[in-house]
Design an enzyme around this catalytic site. Structure first.
Site, PDB file in Angstrom:
ATOM      1  N   GLY A   1       0.463  -8.771 -10.911  1.00 55.22           N
ATOM      2  CA  GLY A   1       1.230 -10.158 -10.581  1.00 55.22           C
ATOM      3  C   GLY A   1       2.042 -10.687 -11.513  1.00 55.22           C
ATOM      4  O   GLY A   1       1.922  -9.880 -12.711  1.00 55.22           O
TER       5      GLY A   1
ATOM      6  N   GLU B   1       7.199 -40.396 -11.735  1.00 53.76           N
ATOM      7  CA  GLU B   1       6.851 -38.843 -11.561  1.00 53.76           C
ATOM      8  C   GLU B   1       6.993 -38.211 -10.133  1.00 53.76           C
ATOM      9  O   GLU B   1       7.119 -37.329 -10.036  1.00 53.76           O
ATOM     10  CB  GLU B   1       5.892 -38.416 -12.446  1.00 53.76           C
ATOM     11  CG  GLU B   1       4.252 -38.991 -11.568  1.00 53.76           C
ATOM     12  CD  GLU B   1       3.654 -40.423 -12.012  1.00 53.76           C
ATOM     13  OE1 GLU B   1       2.657 -40.664 -11.872  1.00 53.76           O
ATOM     14  OE2 GLU B   1       4.854 -41.285 -12.115  1.00 53.76           O
TER      15      GLU B   1
ATOM     16  N   HIS C   1       5.401 -45.396  -9.863  1.00 51.89           N
ATOM     17  CA  HIS C   1       5.264 -43.703 -10.625  1.00 51.89           C
ATOM     18  C   HIS C   1       6.379 -43.206 -10.442  1.00 51.89           C
ATOM     19  O   HIS C   1       7.046 -42.872  -9.232  1.00 51.89           O
ATOM     20  CB  HIS C   1       4.163 -43.199  -9.636  1.00 51.89           C
ATOM     21  CG  HIS C   1       2.902 -43.480  -9.622  1.00 51.89           C
ATOM     22  ND1 HIS C   1       1.944 -43.011 -10.613  1.00 51.89           N
ATOM     23  CD2 HIS C   1       2.076 -44.539  -8.992  1.00 51.89           C
ATOM     24  CE1 HIS C   1       0.602 -43.564 -10.375  1.00 51.89           C
ATOM     25  NE2 HIS C   1       0.676 -44.302  -9.481  1.00 51.89           N
TER      26      HIS C   1
ATOM     27  N   CYS D   1       1.606 -47.626 -14.280  1.00 55.44           N
ATOM     28  CA  CYS D   1       0.552 -48.213 -13.399  1.00 55.44           C
ATOM     29  C   CYS D   1      -1.052 -48.498 -14.001  1.00 55.44           C
ATOM     30  O   CYS D   1      -0.787 -49.474 -14.669  1.00 55.44           O
ATOM     31  CB  CYS D   1       0.208 -46.941 -12.197  1.00 55.44           C
ATOM     32  SG  CYS D   1      -0.737 -47.793 -10.699  1.00 55.44           S
TER      33      CYS D   1
END
Length: 529
Positions: free
Chosen positions: A237, A182, A180, A93
């Site tokens: 966590g 991705e 794009h 792009c």
């Protein structure tokens, strides 16, 4: 086993690396993720990166999209030294327009913008970038376009609105695409990126957590040396636990973990954390009960930013005080502080857009470095969340903990909207426990990236038996995401929500109504505060 002396400190010197130069696109981080999905290491840096300052040579370079126009004053431009590296280059792009601008300036505002799906017509199937790619749907997001072919390039693909949807100069291994690859809306985008990284750049696809762990342990051993001591805060966590486990494997009992119970944890959390880290993983752990201190400091505070700062500042004070009590058996001073930084944190800090207006204060232990004069060690800073989970499983961290939903540093203080009291915490804790319990029973826990109950600072009229009630409202939130940078709300069946709401209202004193949050990120954040 990797010899620590042979391991460079930088991961980019260990693994073949594709360099992604970020021009500020909302999709830039996805390029890095997609490359790693087929085991190629990729690293993102701002488009202003000076090539001469790199200490490693990339196998290839990708120029991302961006919200600018290459022909306008003040627009970002890449360091032209990228062409001196003699490595393949792919412009996406804005990145393609940048290549065209450098090679002839043939870029102008388009007659009409092109946003959304478009059909790609492949005109030259012999192009190495398009091996296995045919006419298919791609995702466009641009207002400018090429109006002339740059010197040395040829057309590879077109779309209805883009006569130069893809161009190539295969002699120089330079490629440009207006769409794009991705994003998931580009059906064969992964094929194209794989062609570039593995076939054209010849990057080794050896970026696996099995390879990373050996290298990372050796890297830590080289950095810390044979005698230095390390401390780190753990929360239970997955990030802090995996980080602690790596340190344990690398330096053994020279790593000292500290768990601060601030009274803002989930139901039975402290007991579970202690058992898992000490009995399950053999980590040297100190638990500090600072409930009274934190709740006392939060009394009367309703502003979420003030709550975060109070919790962060007091965490530092408690952590410092406890760390001062640690007297290593070796007699050495504490030299390093473990921090659980992940790659999305790094991306956020280096994105070309730069530090934007503060949305929320991040709760971490960064303030400890200056106060305690410690050196920072961040074993997970190159990893995305899914990579951390995979690493945890490889290292023997219990499955339930590896896949446990994230929990914010300030804990329930930002899930109890308004003033935080013991009574309010009890309501939030019990409602959250019921919600998670029902999710597990429905077999949905692993399908959901994060779920929790928030206690709202409003009351609602209800009826219990023959009595009118006027009690508080619980908001349930569950999201799906791969990287927590964007997220969609999770779609439950109505029967699930009905059962969960009924249990909360009937089993948790003080709740008259339950709502479900159906806002995506953006515009909302994951947490309510």
């Amino acid at each position: 086993m990797v010899n620590p002396a042979d391991v460079p400190i930088e991961v980019s010197k260990v693994f073949d690396t594709i360099l992604v130069l970020d021009f500020g696109s909302q999709y830039s981080h996805l390029i890095t993720r997609r490359l790693r999905e087929f085991n190629v290491y990729a690293e993102m840096l701002p488009c202003t990166q000076k090539i001469s300052e790199l200490t490693w040579k990339p196998k290839g370079i990708i120029l991302s999209g961006g919200p600018y126009s290459v022909y306008e004053d003040g627009s970002p431009h890449v360091d032209h030294d990228i062409f001196k590296l003699n490595v393949p280059i792919l412009g996406i792009c804005y990145g393609m327009q940048e290549l065209a601008w450098i090679n002839g300036k043939g870029v102008a505002r388009g007659d009409k913008r092109e946003y959304g799906p478009a059909t790609l017509n492949v005109e030259d199937s012999s192009c190495s970038l398009f091996k296995g790619v045919d006419h298919s749907q791609v995702w466009m997001s641009h207002g400018d376009k090429l109006h002339a072919l740059p010197t040395g390039f040829k057309v590879v693909a077109t779309s209805d609105n883009s006569p130069f949807a893809a161009i190539s100069n295969e002699k120089e291994n330079i490629f440009g695409i207006q769409f794009h690859p991705e994003v998931t809306h580009t059906k064969q985008g992964k094929v194209l990126l794989r062609n570039f990284a593995i076939d054209i750049c010849q990057a080794s696809n050896n970026w696996t957590m099995e390879n990373f762990i050996d290298t990372e342990i050796a890297r830590i051993q080289k950095l810390v040396g044979p005698t230095a001591e390390v401390i780190g805060a753990v929360s239970g966590g997955v990030d802090s636990t995996v980080g602690a486990k790596i340190m344990k494997e690398a330096i053994g009992d020279r790593f000292h973990a500290i768990y601060v119970d601030n009274g803002l944890m989930r139901l039975n959390e402290t007991e579970q954390v202690y058992k898992t880290l000490t009995e399950g993983l053999g980590i040297n752990l100190t638990v500090v009960d600072a409930t009274d201190l934190f709740l006392g400091k939060l009394q009367g505070v309703t502003d979420p930013e003030k709550k975060r700062k109070i919790i962060g500042n007091n965490f530092i004070h408690v952590f410092e005080a406890e760390a001062a009590k640690i007297k290593p058996a070796s007699g050495q001073e504490i030299e390093y502080l473990l921090q659980g930084t992940l790659y999305p944190d790094v991306i956020e800090s280096i994105s070309f857009k730069g530090p934007s207006q503060t949305i929320k204060t991040h709760h971490n232990v960064g303030g400890l470095l200056e106060d305690m004069k410690l050196k920072l060690i961040e074993p997970l800073r190159e990893l995305f969340k899914d990579e951390v989970r995979h690493l945890g499983e490889i290292m023997g961290v219990p499955h339930d903990l590896v896949w446990r939903h994230p929990f914010p540093g300030p804990g329930l203080a930002i899930r109890v909207l308004g003033e935080v009291t013991r009574e309010q915490l009890k309501i939030a804790r019990e409602a959250d426990n019921i919600f998670i319990e029902e999710i597990r029973k429905a077999g949905l826990y692993k399908d959901i990236s994060q779920a929790f109950a928030a206690l709202l600072p409003v009351k609602s009229v209800g009826v219990m038996g023959d009595q009118r009630t006027y009690e508080q409202v619980i908001a349930l939130r569950a999201i799906e995401t791969t990287d927590f940078m964007t997220a969609d709300w999770f779609v439950f069946e109505a029967a699930f929500l009905k059962k969960t709401a009924s249990r909360i209202v009937n089993e948790v004193d003080g709740v008259a109504r339950v709502t479900y949050d159906i806002t995506s990120k953006p515009p909302a954040t994951v947490e309510w505060e």
